[in-house]
Design a protein around this motif. Structure first.
Motif, mmCIF file in Angstrom:
data_model
loop_
_atom_site.group_PDB
_atom_site.id
_atom_site.type_symbol
_atom_site.label_atom_id
_atom_site.label_comp_id
_atom_site.label_asym_id
_atom_site.label_seq_id
_atom_site.Cartn_x
_atom_site.Cartn_y
_atom_site.Cartn_z
ATOM 1 N N VAL A 23 2.460 14.401 -9.256
ATOM 2 C CA VAL A 23 3.439 15.607 -9.157
ATOM 3 C C VAL A 23 3.783 15.614 -10.659
ATOM 4 C CG1 VAL A 23 5.823 16.116 -8.488
ATOM 5 C CG2 VAL A 23 4.289 15.062 -6.674
ATOM 6 N N GLU A 24 4.090 14.576 -11.305
ATOM 7 C CA GLU A 24 4.728 14.641 -12.711
ATOM 8 C C GLU A 24 3.348 15.200 -13.517
ATOM 9 O OE1 GLU A 24 5.665 10.633 -13.480
ATOM 10 O OE2 GLU A 24 7.294 10.620 -12.495
ATOM 11 N N ALA A 25 2.102 14.935 -13.359
ATOM 12 C CA ALA A 25 0.900 15.402 -14.130
ATOM 13 C C ALA A 25 0.883 16.940 -13.869
ATOM 14 C CB ALA A 25 -0.181 14.766 -13.534
ATOM 15 N N GLN A 26 1.061 17.242 -12.495
ATOM 16 C CA GLN A 26 1.385 18.683 -12.309
ATOM 17 C C GLN A 26 2.391 19.467 -12.820
ATOM 18 O OE1 GLN A 26 -1.206 19.948 -10.475
ATOM 19 N NE2 GLN A 26 -0.502 22.254 -10.855
ATOM 20 N N GLN A 34 0.943 -1.178 0.165
ATOM 21 C CA GLN A 34 -0.227 -0.192 -0.161
ATOM 22 C C GLN A 34 0.855 1.099 0.020
ATOM 23 O OE1 GLN A 34 -2.544 -0.576 3.450
ATOM 24 N NE2 GLN A 34 -4.135 -1.737 2.091
ATOM 25 N N ALA A 35 2.064 1.211 0.891
ATOM 26 C CA ALA A 35 2.798 2.361 0.799
ATOM 27 C C ALA A 35 3.759 2.551 -0.506
ATOM 28 C CB ALA A 35 3.999 1.915 1.854
ATOM 29 N N ARG A 36 4.063 1.413 -1.290
ATOM 30 C CA ARG A 36 4.220 1.644 -2.506
ATOM 31 C C ARG A 36 3.494 2.374 -3.546
ATOM 32 N NH1 ARG A 36 6.732 -3.387 -1.473
ATOM 33 N NH2 ARG A 36 5.206 -4.516 -2.831
ATOM 34 N N LEU A 37 2.389 1.824 -3.544
ATOM 35 C CA LEU A 37 1.017 2.281 -4.405
ATOM 36 C C LEU A 37 0.945 3.725 -3.974
ATOM 37 C CD1 LEU A 37 -1.091 1.652 -6.414
ATOM 38 C CD2 LEU A 37 -2.467 0.976 -4.384
ATOM 39 N N GLN A 38 0.878 4.274 -2.630
ATOM 40 C CA GLN A 38 0.613 5.484 -2.599
ATOM 41 C C GLN A 38 1.541 6.421 -3.204
ATOM 42 O OE1 GLN A 38 -2.073 6.621 -0.973
ATOM 43 N NE2 GLN A 38 -1.507 8.765 -0.885
ATOM 44 N N LYS A 39 3.065 6.007 -2.791
ATOM 45 C CA LYS A 39 4.114 6.643 -3.584
ATOM 46 C C LYS A 39 3.985 6.737 -4.901
ATOM 47 C CE LYS A 39 7.565 5.616 0.095
ATOM 48 N NZ LYS A 39 8.730 4.821 0.504
ATOM 49 N N ALA A 40 3.602 5.627 -5.787
ATOM 50 C CA ALA A 40 3.589 5.850 -7.088
ATOM 51 C C ALA A 40 2.323 6.833 -7.542
ATOM 52 C CB ALA A 40 3.155 4.285 -7.690
#
Length: 210
Positions: A191-194, A179-185
């Motif tokens: 961020v990249e979209a922004q 879940q932590a990896r998914l949240q980071k992704a």
């Protein structure tokens, strides 16, 4: 938990079925001895042990099989026969999909009597008392098989619960990590979209000023 204890031997193979759980007095379900004629070929004697073990498992339906761990003795011929009978017991249990546990004689003695150096008489007396039997189980092979089953009910049950708890904890930790990896992704994607949106807006403003 129902456990089949096997005290392996080529001439006499002790069997004992005990039911119970850690912290509660166990109950004897069945006890007996498989005997094979000394004059028969070893292969035939092992076949007989296998067949009777199959019958015991089919009849009493244990949840696990506890076998005494074989140690080297002065009599090589005796220890070889014991090891062969032990192997047959493990194969029969594995064929049925039953977990097999190996307990040393000192482990069994300590579990039943409190002393890893107890003699056979003391083990038999404690087995009789623990299971509240009207008479002492004989021969010693039968008493030893019951002691093996008692040992596994008390020790194996606790070990099994600890293993289950460890497995559950590992599962929760793995799930939390995923879940932590998914949240980071997701955060990285946001961020990249922004950043991409800001870059496009910058190009639009620059083009319009010209």
């Amino acid at each position: 938990m129902r456990v089949l204890g096997v005290d392996p031997g080529l001439t006499r193979c002790g069997l004992g079925v005990v039911e119970g759980m850690p912290g509660r007095p166990p109950v004897m379900v069945a006890v007996g001895v498989i005997r094979t004629p000394v004059e028969d070929e070893v292969a035939q004697r092992l076949v007989r042990i296998e067949a009777e073990l199959e019958q015991w498992i089919a009849e009493h339906k244990p949840d696990a099989v506890a076998v005494e761990r074989v140690f080297a003795q002065h009599n090589v011929r005796t220890v070889m026969g014991t090891a062969q009978a032990s192997g047959v017991a493990m194969v029969v249990a594995a064929r049925r999909g039953l977990p097999v546990a190996l307990h040393t004689p000192s482990e069994v003695k300590a579990a039943v009597t409190g002393s890893g150096r107890a003699g056979k008489e003391q083990v038999t007396s404690m087995v009789t008392r623990i299971l509240q039997l009207p008479e002492r189980p004989t021969p010693a092979d039968a008493a030893d098989a019951l002691a093996l089953a008692i040992c596994h009910v008390w020790r194996g049950g606790v070990a099994g619960k600890l293993q289950q708890a460890a497995a559950a904890r590992a599962h929760l930790e793995a799930r939390a990590e995923a879940q932590a990896r998914l949240q980071k992704a997701r955060l990285r994607a946001a961020v990249e979209a922004q950043q991409g949106k800001a870059a496009r807006q910058g190009r639009t403003v620059s083009g319009g000023s010209r």
